[in-house]
Design an enzyme around this catalytic site. Structure first.
Site, PDB file in Angstrom:
ATOM      1  N   LYS A 187       4.402  -3.169  -3.378  1.00  0.00           N
ATOM      2  CA  LYS A 187       4.821  -1.935  -2.698  1.00  0.00           C
ATOM      3  C   LYS A 187       6.325  -1.741  -2.898  1.00  0.00           C
ATOM      4  O   LYS A 187       7.142  -1.886  -1.990  1.00  0.00           O
ATOM      5  CB  LYS A 187       4.449  -1.966  -1.223  1.00  0.00           C
ATOM      6  CG  LYS A 187       4.381  -0.565  -0.599  1.00  0.00           C
ATOM      7  CD  LYS A 187       3.650  -0.597   0.711  1.00  0.00           C
ATOM      8  CE  LYS A 187       3.626   0.761   1.396  1.00  0.00           C
ATOM      9  NZ  LYS A 187       2.835   1.762   0.673  1.00  0.00           N
ATOM     10  N   GLU A 202      -5.466   5.835  -8.128  1.00  0.00           N
ATOM     11  CA  GLU A 202      -5.353   6.054  -6.686  1.00  0.00           C
ATOM     12  C   GLU A 202      -4.617   7.356  -6.453  1.00  0.00           C
ATOM     13  O   GLU A 202      -4.206   8.036  -7.396  1.00  0.00           O
ATOM     14  CB  GLU A 202      -4.613   4.887  -6.025  1.00  0.00           C
ATOM     15  CG  GLU A 202      -3.227   4.639  -6.594  1.00  0.00           C
ATOM     16  CD  GLU A 202      -2.638   3.312  -6.136  1.00  0.00           C
ATOM     17  OE1 GLU A 202      -2.996   2.842  -5.048  1.00  0.00           O
ATOM     18  OE2 GLU A 202      -1.806   2.757  -6.870  1.00  0.00           O
TER      19      GLU A 202
END
Length: 284
Positions: free
Chosen positions: A147, A179
């Protein structure tokens, strides 16, 4: 009214929070971040949040300046100081301030900051009407499981989505959906939830993880496999999931309706189950 933020051990007004121009987050995007939901004045999904946070830190050789207990105390204090009932907290750690050299500096304290924001999550206004999605190329780096605060690929995709008048974008690589630009992607066919398996190609979504636990508990079948935009257009339902929306139904992709073009019953059920679990944790 100025909000209170946390920066390197201190709580201060947002306008007083300053970071050096030599911070490696500013120079290189060298850091990680997390966004955690707040429900009824409490942080939820704590266990998967820390699992992903520590995983991202480890993968880039960072160590948090505070332990879990200290971080929770920081987040709880921010919630109280800013009177957050529902919304989220953004938290970021960078490799700190050092001369501009690419290699890791030695003995450099990390930069740790966090701030809160208010947002309607449980009764999200788009949950009843659904959202529109457009497809876009996935141009990001190869370690999307981290992340990272380096989000230029997502920024460019989000701008494309904005220009096309949609709510979210589904990124496509080698013909398959990876995604959303800031969410996990799901389709439903014949009562089966289909979502891409975890790998370096996607972020290990916390909402995805919690949803998998919910579907297992309630006997709902899930297939972890690749799917294309074409398959999504032929699905019965589709939805996205992220920290501060939980689950939102997708009613259109690239201008074409999904199913009836309205939020489907399975997505409504899944969202209700997720909200139930969130409220249970918040009220525990």
């Amino acid at each position: 009214m100025s909000s209170i933020v946390f920066l390197n051990g201190d709580f201060c007004k947002e306008e007083d929070a300053k970071v050096s121009i030599f911070d490696r987050g500013y120079l290189f995007g060298d850091g990680i971040y997390e966004v955690v939901p707040v429900i009824n004045g409490k942080v939820i999904d704590k266990a998967p949040f820390f699992e992903r946070f520590e995983g991202s830190m480890s993968k880039i050789g960072l160590k948090a300046p505070f332990c879990k207990t200290e971080i929770i105390t920081i987040l709880d204090t921010l919630i109280a100081k800013n009177d957050i009932v529902e919304g989220g907290i953004y938290m970021q750690v960078t490799r700190g301030v050092a001369p501009r050299e690419f290699y890791f500096p030695e003995n450099t304290p990390t930069t740790f900051m966090a701030f809160t924001f208010k947002k309607e999550v449980i009764n999200h206004p788009l949950a009843e009407i659904g959202v529109k999605v457009v497809s876009c190329a996935d141009i990001r780096w190869k370690r999307r499981d981290i992340k990272s605060i380096s989000l230029l690929g997502q920024v460019l995709a989000k701008e494309e989505v904005h220009q096309k008048g949609a709510y979210e974008g589904w990124m496509v690589e080698d013909g398959f959906v990876t995604e959303g630009t800031s969410s996990a992607a799901f389709i439903i066919k014949n009562g089966v939830i289909i979502t891409r398996p975890l790998s370096h190609a996607i972020l290990p979504s916390i909402r995805r993880k919690v949803l998998m636990e919910i579907t297992h508990t309630h006997g709902i079948k899930v297939e972890e496999r690749l799917f294309s935009i074409e398959e999504a257009l032929n699905a019965d339902e589709a939805f996205m999931a992220s920290a501060t929306v939980f689950l939102l139904p997708i009613i259109e992709i690239d201008g074409k309706p999904i199913g009836s073009g309205k939020p489907g019953e399975m997505v409504k059920k899944l969202r209700a189950l997720y909200v139930e679990a969130a409220l249970k944790e918040a009220n525990a």
